[in-house]
Design a protein around this motif. Structure first.
Motif, short mmCIF file in Angstrom:
data_model
loop_
_atom_site.label_atom_id
_atom_site.label_comp_id
_atom_site.label_asym_id
_atom_site.label_seq_id
_atom_site.Cartn_x
_atom_site.Cartn_y
_atom_site.Cartn_z
N CYS A 1 0.84 -1.20 0.00
CA CYS A 1 0.00 0.00 0.00
C CYS A 1 0.88 1.25 0.00
N ASP A 2 0.24 2.40 -0.19
CA ASP A 2 0.98 3.66 -0.23
C ASP A 2 1.15 4.24 1.16
N ASN A 3 1.68 5.47 1.23
CA ASN A 3 2.04 6.07 2.51
C ASN A 3 0.97 7.03 3.05
N LEU A 4 -0.28 6.86 2.63
CA LEU A 4 -1.35 7.71 3.11
C LEU A 4 -1.45 7.61 4.64
N SER A 5 -1.81 8.72 5.28
CA SER A 5 -1.84 8.76 6.74
C SER A 5 -2.82 7.74 7.32
N THR A 6 -3.87 7.39 6.58
CA THR A 6 -4.83 6.41 7.10
C THR A 6 -4.21 5.03 7.29
N ARG A 7 -3.10 4.77 6.59
CA ARG A 7 -2.43 3.46 6.74
C ARG A 7 -1.69 3.33 8.07
N LYS A 8 -1.38 4.47 8.68
CA LYS A 8 -0.54 4.45 9.88
C LYS A 8 -1.28 5.00 11.10
N ALA A 9 -2.60 5.11 11.00
CA ALA A 9 -3.40 5.64 12.11
C ALA A 9 -3.42 4.65 13.27
N PRO A 10 -3.66 5.13 14.49
CA PRO A 10 -3.69 4.23 15.66
C PRO A 10 -4.69 3.09 15.51
N ALA A 11 -5.87 3.35 14.89
CA ALA A 11 -6.87 2.29 14.72
C ALA A 11 -6.32 1.16 13.86
N VAL A 12 -5.60 1.50 12.80
CA VAL A 12 -5.01 0.48 11.93
C VAL A 12 -3.87 -0.23 12.65
N HIS A 13 -3.09 0.51 13.41
CA HIS A 13 -1.98 -0.10 14.16
C HIS A 13 -2.50 -1.12 15.16
N ARG A 14 -3.57 -0.77 15.87
CA ARG A 14 -4.15 -1.72 16.84
C ARG A 14 -4.69 -2.94 16.12
N TRP A 15 -5.29 -2.74 14.96
CA TRP A 15 -5.83 -3.88 14.21
C TRP A 15 -4.70 -4.82 13.78
N LEU A 16 -3.60 -4.27 13.32
CA LEU A 16 -2.47 -5.11 12.90
C LEU A 16 -1.89 -5.90 14.06
N LEU A 17 -1.85 -5.30 15.25
CA LEU A 17 -1.36 -6.03 16.42
C LEU A 17 -2.27 -7.20 16.74
N ALA A 18 -3.58 -7.05 16.49
CA ALA A 18 -4.53 -8.12 16.77
C ALA A 18 -4.57 -9.16 15.65
N HIS A 19 -3.96 -8.87 14.51
CA HIS A 19 -3.94 -9.79 13.37
C HIS A 19 -2.49 -9.95 12.90
N PRO A 20 -1.69 -10.72 13.62
CA PRO A 20 -0.25 -10.79 13.31
C PRO A 20 0.09 -11.41 11.96
N ARG A 21 -0.86 -12.05 11.31
CA ARG A 21 -0.52 -12.63 10.00
C ARG A 21 -0.47 -11.57 8.91
N PHE A 22 -0.93 -10.36 9.19
CA PHE A 22 -0.90 -9.27 8.22
C PHE A 22 0.39 -8.47 8.36
N VAL A 23 1.03 -8.20 7.21
CA VAL A 23 2.24 -7.37 7.17
C VAL A 23 2.04 -6.32 6.09
#
Length: 361
Positions: free
Chosen positions: A259-281
Motif C-alpha cells: 500500500c501507499d504512505n497515506l496517513s490512514t495506513r498508519k493511524a492508531p486504529a489500523v496499528h491496533r488492528w495489525l497487532l490483533a492480526h499478526p498474520r498481516f504485514v
C-alpha cells in the motif's frame, strides 16, 4: 595496378573507433551507419560473399564499399554528389534550426513552433519540420516526471518488487489502494450511439449525482480483486477493508499488503488492528511512486472499461456498475506479469537522475 577489392582491409585504431561510432547510429545517417558496418565486417577478414550473407546485402555493394574505403579511407564512405537541384537550405540554417530550440525560447512564448522558427531562419515550415525529425527534436511535446524523495527508496523498491517476482511460500500478496470520489455522472442529453463512419457522441456537460470511494485489493498471484465501496476513505474505512481481506483469505496463509504512505495506513486504529492480526504485514511503496503498486494497473482497466464512457443516473447505478464489473473481472481473472527486477528499476532511476542533474545550459 591491382584490384582494390582483392586487397586485405586493415584498420588503424582511430579508424576502428570512428567506424564503431558511426555503426551505432540509429535515428540519423542510416546510410553512413550501414557503410561503417560493411567496412568493420570486411576488416574481420571475411570475403565479400561472406560479409554480404551476414549483412543480407548484395555482394557488389560490399565490393564497392571495400574498394572505396581502400582508395580513400574514411572519406570514401561519405555520400557522393548526386544529380538534381542544388540545396536551398545551408548548413548554417540547419544548425540554427537545431540549436535555437535547445538553447532559448522565443520572446513572449514558452517554445518554438515550426512557423515561428521558419520566419526567423528564412526557410519554409516544412523544412524546419524535416530538420527536427532528422535530429529527433519535438519542441511541441512535454512530459511530467517526479523523482521520489523517499530516503528508503531503494529498500522499498527491493521489498515490493521482491514480493512480485518471488512471493513467499504459504502467503497471499495483495496490492491495495483506493480510488476516491468516483463520480456518478449523467450526461445532460442521451448518448448518441456509434454509426458507420460516426463515433459515439455525448454532450460535454453533465449532472453529478454524488461520489463513492472504492477500496480494492488485487491478489498478485491470481489477479482476483477484493472490492469494497465506501462513502469515505478514513482510517476506520481502511481498517474495515482489512477485515474484508481477512475474511476472504484462507486462514492458514500469511497476508502481505502492498500500500501507499497515506496517513490512514498508519493511524492508531489500523496499528491496533495489525497487532490483533499478526498474520498481516504492510509493505509501503516509496513516496510518489504509485506506479510500483500493481493495483493501479487494475484501476486503469476499470477507468477505461467501466467509467470513462459510463452514464450513471444515480449513486446506486454507479455502485451496481462497479460491483458488476468487479464480478466480471474476477470470473476471468488474470494476473499482471511484473517483468522488471529491482536492480533494473534502480539503474534506470540513477541514469535519469544523472541526466537531469547536469548543469543547466
Amino acid at each position: 595496378m591491382g584490384d582494390n577489392r582483392l586487397k586485405p582491409l586493415v584498420l588503424s585504431e582511430a579508424e576502428r573507433l570512428t567506424l564503431q561510432g558511426w555503426a551505432r547510429r540509429r535515428t540519423t545517417a542510416q546510410g553512413l551507419a550501414s557503410r561503417a558496418r560493411i567496412v568493420l565486417a570486411c576488416a574481420e577478414g571475411g570475403s565479400n560473399m561472406a560479409v554480404a550473407g551476414g549483412l543480407r546485402i548484395h555482394r557488389k555493394t560490399v565490393a564497392r564499399r571495400r574498394s572505396r574505403f581502400l582508395a580513400d579511407r574514411l572519406d570514401g564512405l561519405s555520400d557522393e554528389p548526386r544529380p538534381g537541384a542544388p540545396r536551398t537550405i545551408t548548413d548554417a540554417q540547419v544548425e540554427e534550426v537545431v540549436v535555437r530550440p535547445l538553447e532559448a525560447a522565443p520572446e513572449g512564448a514558452t517554445h518554438w513552433s515550426k512557423r515561428e522558427l521558419a520566419r526567423q531562419v528564412g526557410i519554409s515550415p516544412a523544412g524546419v519540420l524535416r530538420i527536427w525529425r532528422a535530429f529527433g527534436l519535438q519542441p511541441w511535446r512535454t512530459q511530467d516526471f517526479k523523482i521520489s524523495p523517499d530516503p528508503l527508496l531503494i529498500d522499498k523498491i527491493r521489498d515490493v518488487v521482491g514480493l512480485y517476482l518471488a512471493p513467499p511460500a504459504g502467503a497471499a500478496v495483495f496490492a491495495v489502494d483506493e480510488k476516491p470520489q468516483i463520480q456518478a455522472v449523467e450526461r445532460s442529453t442521451p448518448v448518441l450511439p456509434m454509426l458507420p463512419g460516426t463515433p459515439e457522441r455525448r454532450s460535454f456537460d453533465y449532472i453529478r449525482h454524488g461520489t463513492v470511494d472504492l477500496f480494492a485489493a488485487l491478489n498478485t498471484a491470481t489477479g482476483k480483486v477484493i472490492g469494497r465501496l465506501s462513502a469515505r476513505h478514513r482510517a476506520i474505512d481502511f481498517r474495515n477493508f482489512l477485515d474484508e481481506i481477512d475474511r476472504q483469505t484462507e486462514p492458514g496463509l500469511a497476508v502481505h499488503v502492498i500500500c501507499d504512505n497515506l496517513s490512514t495506513r498508519k493511524a492508531p486504529a489500523v496499528h491496533r488492528w495489525l497487532l490483533a492480526h499478526p498474520r498481516f504485514v504492510l509493505h509501503f511503496t516509496p513516496t510518489y511512486a504509485s506506479w510500483i503498486n500493481q493495483v493501479e494497473r487494475w484501476f486503469a482497466e476499470l477507468q477505461r472499461c467501466c467509467l470513462d464512457r459510463g452514464v450513471f443516473c444515480s449513486l446506486d447505478a454507479l455502485t451496481a456498475a462497479l460491483e458488476r464489473w468487479i464480478k466480471v473481472w474476477n470470473d476471468n481473472a488474470r494476473p499482471f506479469q511484473w517483468t522488471k527486477s529491482a536492480d533494473q528499476i534502480v539503474d534506470r532511476i540513477c541514469r535519469y537522475c544523472g541526466r537531469i542533474s547536469k548543469p543547466a545550459r
